[in-house]
Write an enzyme that holds these catalytic residues in place. Structure first.
Site, PDB file in Angstrom:
ATOM      1  N   GLY A   8      34.823  36.051  38.763  1.00  0.00           N
ATOM      2  CA  GLY A   8      34.439  37.176  39.627  1.00  0.00           C
ATOM      3  C   GLY A   8      34.121  38.410  38.800  1.00  0.00           C
ATOM      4  O   GLY A   8      34.388  39.547  39.212  1.00  0.00           O
ATOM      5  N   GLY A  11      32.221  41.527  40.223  1.00  0.00           N
ATOM      6  CA  GLY A  11      32.775  42.230  41.380  1.00  0.00           C
ATOM      7  C   GLY A  11      33.357  43.582  40.986  1.00  0.00           C
ATOM      8  O   GLY A  11      33.255  44.015  39.837  1.00  0.00           O
ATOM      9  N   ILE A  33      29.559  33.678  40.223  1.00  0.00           N
ATOM     10  CA  ILE A  33      28.736  32.684  40.911  1.00  0.00           C
ATOM     11  C   ILE A  33      27.252  33.040  40.852  1.00  0.00           C
ATOM     12  O   ILE A  33      26.391  32.204  41.073  1.00  0.00           O
ATOM     13  CB  ILE A  33      29.235  32.505  42.363  1.00  0.00           C
ATOM     14  CG1 ILE A  33      28.666  31.233  42.978  1.00  0.00           C
ATOM     15  CG2 ILE A  33      28.928  33.718  43.220  1.00  0.00           C
ATOM     16  CD1 ILE A  33      29.558  30.605  43.994  1.00  0.00           C
ATOM     17  N   TYR A 138      42.937  36.496  54.564  1.00  0.00           N
ATOM     18  CA  TYR A 138      43.019  37.007  53.189  1.00  0.00           C
ATOM     19  C   TYR A 138      44.490  37.256  52.810  1.00  0.00           C
ATOM     20  O   TYR A 138      44.955  36.836  51.748  1.00  0.00           O
ATOM     21  CB  TYR A 138      42.201  38.298  53.133  1.00  0.00           C
ATOM     22  CG  TYR A 138      42.312  39.114  51.866  1.00  0.00           C
ATOM     23  CD1 TYR A 138      41.845  38.632  50.650  1.00  0.00           C
ATOM     24  CD2 TYR A 138      42.849  40.410  51.910  1.00  0.00           C
ATOM     25  CE1 TYR A 138      41.911  39.413  49.505  1.00  0.00           C
ATOM     26  CE2 TYR A 138      42.907  41.190  50.777  1.00  0.00           C
ATOM     27  CZ  TYR A 138      42.442  40.689  49.567  1.00  0.00           C
ATOM     28  OH  TYR A 138      42.508  41.465  48.440  1.00  0.00           O
TER      29      TYR A 138
HETATM   30  C1  AKB Z   1      40.663  44.963  51.229  1.00  0.00           C
HETATM   31  O1  AKB Z   1      40.512  46.001  51.881  1.00  0.00           O
HETATM   32  O2  AKB Z   1      40.514  43.828  51.706  1.00  0.00           O
HETATM   33  C2  AKB Z   1      41.091  45.087  49.798  1.00  0.00           C
HETATM   34  C3  AKB Z   1      42.571  44.997  49.626  1.00  0.00           C
HETATM   35  C4  AKB Z   1      43.434  46.134  50.029  1.00  0.00           C
HETATM   36  O3  AKB Z   1      43.066  44.018  49.168  1.00  0.00           O
HETATM   37  N1  AKB Z   1      40.619  46.314  49.242  1.00  0.00           N
END
Ligand code: AKB
Length: 305
Positions: A8, A11, A33, A138
């Protein structure tokens, strides 16, 4: 000699890590990628982190001994296709771990996030280890990764080091698909004398860190002896907390006149499940974490970057 591979690398974090390592004597292999749009001053290879064979091949070919695994799908984008987000974030973590065990990689840096917390985490000031029920896929992947880091250290002595990053403020390389991105978007709008449409409520307070501190803290964590690390998952770190309303005040204090309208969207719900402030005393006590940039200096610097 340190021979570092970064995933990454194009990024938000990757770009800043590449710049940092380019100033050192370490060998650096940047991977992503997609191809870089601008020339970068180190070796570069295309790498899909879901391709374990290619990770294996690159580690072998370039005699890598340290990995910074940064590729991930962030909080808001992750909700578009949560199954895909699980696959990318978790399978890549497993690939890196497996290849690292095979090739005796010395150390891995892997960023976790404040997304691991949830509404049960006492959000006015979250401790290192509260009750955690993340609201996003996430966050679920970050929490699972923390547990795996702990497990692999105990089972295989695999040395994965990690920080729970708050929103990272960098205006040169912008993130994509995060919940904390509004800070960067609003600063960039102010610089271009444009109006901004904010997707979070004016009083939503979230913790932040300036990009230089985000990089410095990781480098410091990676440089200390393993025995100093008392947290086997991921350390809380923070610099300051800010809301859209406060950010407007800071921007205008610096001589800009930003006009902001509010158009709240689904990211508000995510932000409402994240901390307003973080207790990072473990990082301070274990390895001397101390941010260089506070609220004023982070915003001023970002406006001038
Ligand atoms: C997000 O907003 O998804 C990221 C984080 C706080 O991990 N910046």
């Amino acid at each position: 000699m340190e021979r570092i591979l970064i995933t990454g690398a194009l990024g938000q974090l990757g770009n800043a890590f590449v710049k940092n390592f380019n100033k050192t004597n370490s060998y650096l292999l940047a991977t992503d990628i997609k191809h870089p749009k601008k020339k970068i001053n180190c070796d570069f290879e295309i790498l899909d982190v879901l391709n374990k064979e290619k990770i294996d091949l690159l580690v072998e070919k370039y005699k890598i001994n340290i990995i910074y695994h940064l590729a991930a799908i962030l909080s808001a984008n992750g909700e578009i296709n949560p199954f895909n987000s699980w696959k990318l974030n978790m399978d890549s973590f497993q690939n890196i771990a497996e290849v690292s065990i095979k090739h005796n990689i010395e150390k891995i840096f892997w960023p976790s996030s404040i997304a691991v917390f949830g509404t049960e985490s006492k959000l006015s000031l979250v401790s290192q280890n509260p009750s955690m029920n993340p609201s996003t896929m996430y966050g679920v992947t970050k929490l699972a990764g923390e547990k795996l880091a702990n497990y692999y250290f105990k089972k295989f002595k695999l040395d994965i080091r990690s920080l729970r990053y708050p929103g990272v403020i960098s205006t040169k390389t912008v993130p994509g698909g995060g919940t904390t991105d509004y800070v960067i978007e609003m600063i960039n709008a102010a610089k271009k004398e444009k109006n901004y449409n904010c997707y979070l409520h004016k009083d939503t307070e979230l913790p932040m860190i300036y990009i230089d501190d985000a990089i410095e803290s990781a480098i410091k964590l990676m440089s200390i002896e393993r025995k100093k690390i008392s947290i086997y998952g991921s350390y809380n770190i923070t610099s300051f907390s800010i809301s859209p309303k406060k950010l407007i005040e800071e921007i205008n204090k610096n001589g800009y006149k930003i006009k902001v309208e509010y158009n709240i969207d689904s990211r508000q719900k995510i932000a409402d499940s994240w901390p307003r402030k973080i207790d990072d005393s473990k990082a301070k006590n274990d390895w001397g974490w101390k941010p260089k940039y506070g609220l004023d200096s982070s915003i001023k610097k970002s406006l001038n970057d």
